[in-house]
Design a protein around this motif. Structure first.
Motif, PDB file in Angstrom:
ATOM      1  N   LEU A 261       0.814  -1.218   0.000  1.00 14.53           N
ATOM      2  CA  LEU A 261       0.000   0.000   0.000  1.00 14.53           C
ATOM      3  C   LEU A 261       0.851   1.274   0.000  1.00 14.53           C
ATOM      4  O   LEU A 261       0.591   2.189  -0.791  1.00 14.53           O
ATOM      5  N   PRO A 262       1.873   1.404   0.872  1.00 12.58           N
ATOM      6  CA  PRO A 262       2.716   2.605   0.803  1.00 12.58           C
ATOM      7  C   PRO A 262       3.396   2.793  -0.551  1.00 12.58           C
ATOM      8  O   PRO A 262       3.529   3.912  -1.038  1.00 12.58           O
ATOM      9  N   ALA A 263       3.822   1.669  -1.170  1.00 15.59           N
ATOM     10  CA  ALA A 263       4.494   1.765  -2.465  1.00 15.59           C
ATOM     11  C   ALA A 263       3.534   2.138  -3.583  1.00 15.59           C
ATOM     12  O   ALA A 263       3.961   2.673  -4.621  1.00 15.59           O
ATOM     13  N   SER A 264       2.240   1.869  -3.398  1.00 13.78           N
ATOM     14  CA  SER A 264       1.247   2.168  -4.432  1.00 13.78           C
ATOM     15  C   SER A 264       0.739   3.603  -4.369  1.00 13.78           C
ATOM     16  O   SER A 264       0.185   4.106  -5.359  1.00 13.78           O
ATOM     17  N   LEU A 265       0.918   4.254  -3.238  1.00 11.14           N
ATOM     18  CA  LEU A 265       0.406   5.623  -3.096  1.00 11.14           C
ATOM     19  C   LEU A 265       1.013   6.617  -4.091  1.00 11.14           C
ATOM     20  O   LEU A 265       0.304   7.505  -4.571  1.00 11.14           O
ATOM     21  N   PRO A 266       2.324   6.538  -4.402  1.00 10.65           N
ATOM     22  CA  PRO A 266       2.847   7.460  -5.422  1.00 10.65           C
ATOM     23  C   PRO A 266       2.138   7.337  -6.771  1.00 10.65           C
ATOM     24  O   PRO A 266       1.923   8.344  -7.453  1.00 10.65           O
ATOM     25  N   TYR A 267       1.779   6.113  -7.166  1.00  8.15           N
ATOM     26  CA  TYR A 267       1.059   5.942  -8.431  1.00  8.15           C
ATOM     27  C   TYR A 267      -0.324   6.578  -8.334  1.00  8.15           C
ATOM     28  O   TYR A 267      -0.793   7.217  -9.288  1.00  8.15           O
ATOM     29  N   MET A 268      -0.991   6.405  -7.189  1.00 13.07           N
ATOM     30  CA  MET A 268      -2.274   7.063  -6.968  1.00 13.07           C
ATOM     31  C   MET A 268      -2.132   8.575  -7.084  1.00 13.07           C
ATOM     32  O   MET A 268      -2.967   9.252  -7.697  1.00 13.07           O
ATOM     33  N   TYR A 269      -1.053   9.100  -6.503  1.00 13.14           N
ATOM     34  CA  TYR A 269      -0.779  10.538  -6.586  1.00 13.14           C
ATOM     35  C   TYR A 269      -0.623  10.982  -8.038  1.00 13.14           C
ATOM     36  O   TYR A 269      -1.138  12.034  -8.443  1.00 13.14           O
ATOM     37  N   GLY A 270       0.081  10.170  -8.854  1.00  8.86           N
ATOM     38  CA  GLY A 270       0.243  10.504 -10.265  1.00  8.86           C
ATOM     39  C   GLY A 270      -1.083  10.575 -10.997  1.00  8.86           C
ATOM     40  O   GLY A 270      -1.275  11.430 -11.877  1.00  8.86           O
ATOM     41  N   LEU A 271      -2.017   9.692 -10.649  1.00  8.81           N
ATOM     42  CA  LEU A 271      -3.338   9.727 -11.279  1.00  8.81           C
ATOM     43  C   LEU A 271      -4.110  10.976 -10.856  1.00  8.81           C
ATOM     44  O   LEU A 271      -4.813  11.589 -11.665  1.00  8.81           O
ATOM     45  N   PHE A 272      -4.009  11.368  -9.586  1.00  8.42           N
ATOM     46  CA  PHE A 272      -4.645  12.606  -9.139  1.00  8.42           C
ATOM     47  C   PHE A 272      -4.050  13.816  -9.850  1.00  8.42           C
ATOM     48  O   PHE A 272      -4.757  14.773 -10.176  1.00  8.42           O
ATOM     49  N   ALA A 273      -2.737  13.775 -10.091  1.00 10.10           N
ATOM     50  CA  ALA A 273      -2.049  14.899 -10.738  1.00 10.10           C
ATOM     51  C   ALA A 273      -2.230  14.900 -12.255  1.00 10.10           C
ATOM     52  O   ALA A 273      -1.735  15.806 -12.926  1.00 10.10           O
ATOM     53  N   LYS A 274      -2.917  13.882 -12.781  1.00 14.91           N
ATOM     54  CA  LYS A 274      -3.105  13.729 -14.232  1.00 14.91           C
ATOM     55  C   LYS A 274      -1.761  13.608 -14.955  1.00 14.91           C
ATOM     56  O   LYS A 274      -1.612  14.023 -16.100  1.00 14.91           O
TER      57      LYS A 274
END
Length: 558
Positions: A261-274
């Protein structure tokens, strides 16, 4: 073969990052998606039960206040349960009430997602306390941190608002932690981890004596312990205990549980940032720092203890003191690095017995504000360093720094400075204070430089909300219970509130159009700048005490 074992686990993690990061984005984007079919009905019932009729976005102040007040209420109930556990149900072994300063330390520890344990789980807590207090706070503290991380991401990526805390809190439970914990619990039970409410087993030994063997609802606690990056063990030996972590397969499962989960959060952030590259830049910086420090630990442990090697007692396996034979050095080194990088605090070997250079790895990973971090902490801290890097680069070229289309100005940098400076302050000041009083000195069981590392590790672990211990420190005293409790509180809430304020400030700013002079934050150059910023700030604040502790011990042994 040892390196191959480590590489395989890292590759599996990388393969999980994109699907898990995408799922987390769908959970918290508040846009209609497929997960609504499975969970929306349950969530509506909870919203109705708690009176949450409208789920409008909050200001950062209201979000922070909701977060803090929720945590206070949970702490109050948990403290009462621990102080009265003797008379509560599900206490077949007749365990007594917990002492007041230890109760204070324990509830603060678990609510701040630290899970520092100054007690031994199988003898200090009833089954009711293990479930209603410890397991409950493992869910709620993880969900709280996750919610704050998502709010911060919304703020810096220019969403309409930072969101609604109670909606995020419920979603984190219903759509993330409970389903995953149920799945992992079932797998662990299948791999022979106990899950029962029966009292301790009484068995007859080969010598004809009787022995009490503690059991209990271990698998359910073990799953959320790692998924929530909590770390508190059902048993005092934590994941070195064969009931918590019986074999190499459960070891890998626990590593992936606390890392995924911690390692996946940066990818989630990238999706929020488009901009997915933004997320991969953060992930690459995290992984680079992690691999370098993992390599130091693995190298040092395979070389063995210099003092023992000097006696001519060299081992082909390296330094196996304090490690489980069923894991060996590869899986022990990987577990040590992941648990401190992901601020979990679970241990499958005793960090007190690490070689001096090997002991630098867990210390450094926590001193660097948790490279991957726990539930959202790592992402928030890495983005904090990213904003700092952009600001420093802007000063060098004489241009107003911008991050994701928002100008970084004095207000944001003051708040970031608070978050950065409070971390070394609450580590170094209490460490020095512990050596100035007999209350601190009297608990140190190791002489010389190793004794310094022992005390330093206790406060680093508390400030980083990690919870792992060097062990050997006699820490169940009023002095250690109170001081580490205060450090855990400051380490958790000061930085979170400061960074929520940064998100609240940035979300109100009008986006600045990108021009040819805009400094890009989604390429290899910025990855290097981000890594350099983390290392330089970490070295400036902690290198002297590392020299006085582990490095001085290493030079002395040689």
């Amino acid at each position: 073969m040892g390196i191959l074992q480590i590489v395989v686990v890292i590759v599996i993690l990388i393969l999980l990052v994109k699907p898990m990061g995408t799922y987390l984005y769908h959970v918290f984007s508040n846009e209609p998606n497929r997960t609504d079919r499975w969970f929306a009905g349950t969530e509506k019932g909870i919203y109705k039960l708690i009176g949450l009729k409208k789920r409008d976005g909050m200001s950062w102040k209201k979000y922070a206040l909701s977060f803090v007040l929720t945590n206070i209420v949970l702490v109050a109930f948990s403290y009462i349960f621990l102080r009265l556990q003797r008379g509560l149900p599900l206490n077949p072994n007749g365990i007594a009430d917990m002492e007041q300063t230890l109760s204070f330390n324990t509830v603060i520890s678990f609510m701040t997602n630290t899970n520092l344990q100054h007690y031994s789980g199988e003898t200090g807590l009833s089954y009711f306390s293990q479930m209603a207090v410890i397991t409950m706070m493992m869910f709620t503290s993880a969900a709280s941190g996750f919610s704050v991380a998502v709010a911060f991401v919304r703020g810096i990526t220019g969403q309409k608002s930072v969101g609604n805390f109670f909606e995020d809190f419920v979603k984190a439970h219903i759509r993330v932690f409970i389903p995953l914990a149920l799945l992992v619990s079932l797998v662990l039970v299948g791999l022979h981890v106990p899950q029962t409410l029966k009292p301790s087993l009484e068995v007859t030994t080969l010598e004809g004596q009787t022995q009490q063997i503690a059991i209990g609802p271990v698998a359910s606690l073990e799953s959320i312990k790692h998924l929530g990056t909590n770390g508190g063990g059902f048993f005092g030996a934590n994941s070195a205990h064969p009931f918590e972590n019986p074999n190499p397969l459960t070891n890998v499962l626990e590593i992936l549980s606390m890392w995924m989960l911690p390692a996946s959060l940066p990818y989630m952030y990238g999706l929020f940032a488009k901009n997915k590259r933004q997320g991969w830049v953060i992930f690459t910086a995290m992984m680079t720092l992690f691999v370098l420090l993992l390599g130091l630990n693995y190298y040092a442990e395979t070389k063995g203890n210099p003092a023992i090697n000097a006696l001519g007692i060299e081992s082909s396996q390296g330094s196996m003191e304090g490690k489980e034979v069923r894991f060996g050095i590869p899986q022990s080194s990987l577990f040590t690095s992941v648990t401190t990088a992901a601020t979990t605090g679970s241990v499958n070997n005793m960090h007190d017995t690490l070689t001096p250079l090997g002991g630098i790895t867990p210390l450094a990973l926590m001193m660097l504000n948790n490279v991957f971090g726990g539930k959202g902490v790592g992402l928030i801290n890495m983005l904090m360093y990213a904003i700092m890097g952009v600001f420093l680069c802007g000063l060098m070229v004489g241009r107003t720094p911008e991050f994701l289309g928002r100008k970084i100005e004095a207000k944001e940098m003051k708040l970031i400075a608070i978050a950065i400076l409070v971390h070394p302050f609450i580590i170094l000041v209490p460490t020095a204070g512990a050596f100035l009083t007999d209350l601190g000195n009297g608990s140190i069981t190791n002489p010389g430089f190793h004794g310094l590392s022992q005390v330093l590790y206790e406060y680093v672990s508390s400030a980083a909300n990690n919870g792992s211990g060097f062990e050997g420190l006699a820490d169940n005293t009023t002095f250690w219970n109170v001081t580490t409790g205060i450090v855990m509180l400051l380490g958790r809430y000061v930085s979170i509130i400061a960074m929520l304020a940064v998100a609240g400030s940035l979300i109100q700013k009008k986006p600045v159009p990108e021009t040819i002079g805009t400094f890009r934050t989604d390429n290899g150059l910025f990855t290097g700048i981000l890594i350099g910023t983390v290392v330089i700030i970490g070295a400036l604040t902690f290198l002297p005490v590392i020299v006085l502790g582990p490095i001085a011990e290493y030079l002395t042994l040689r």
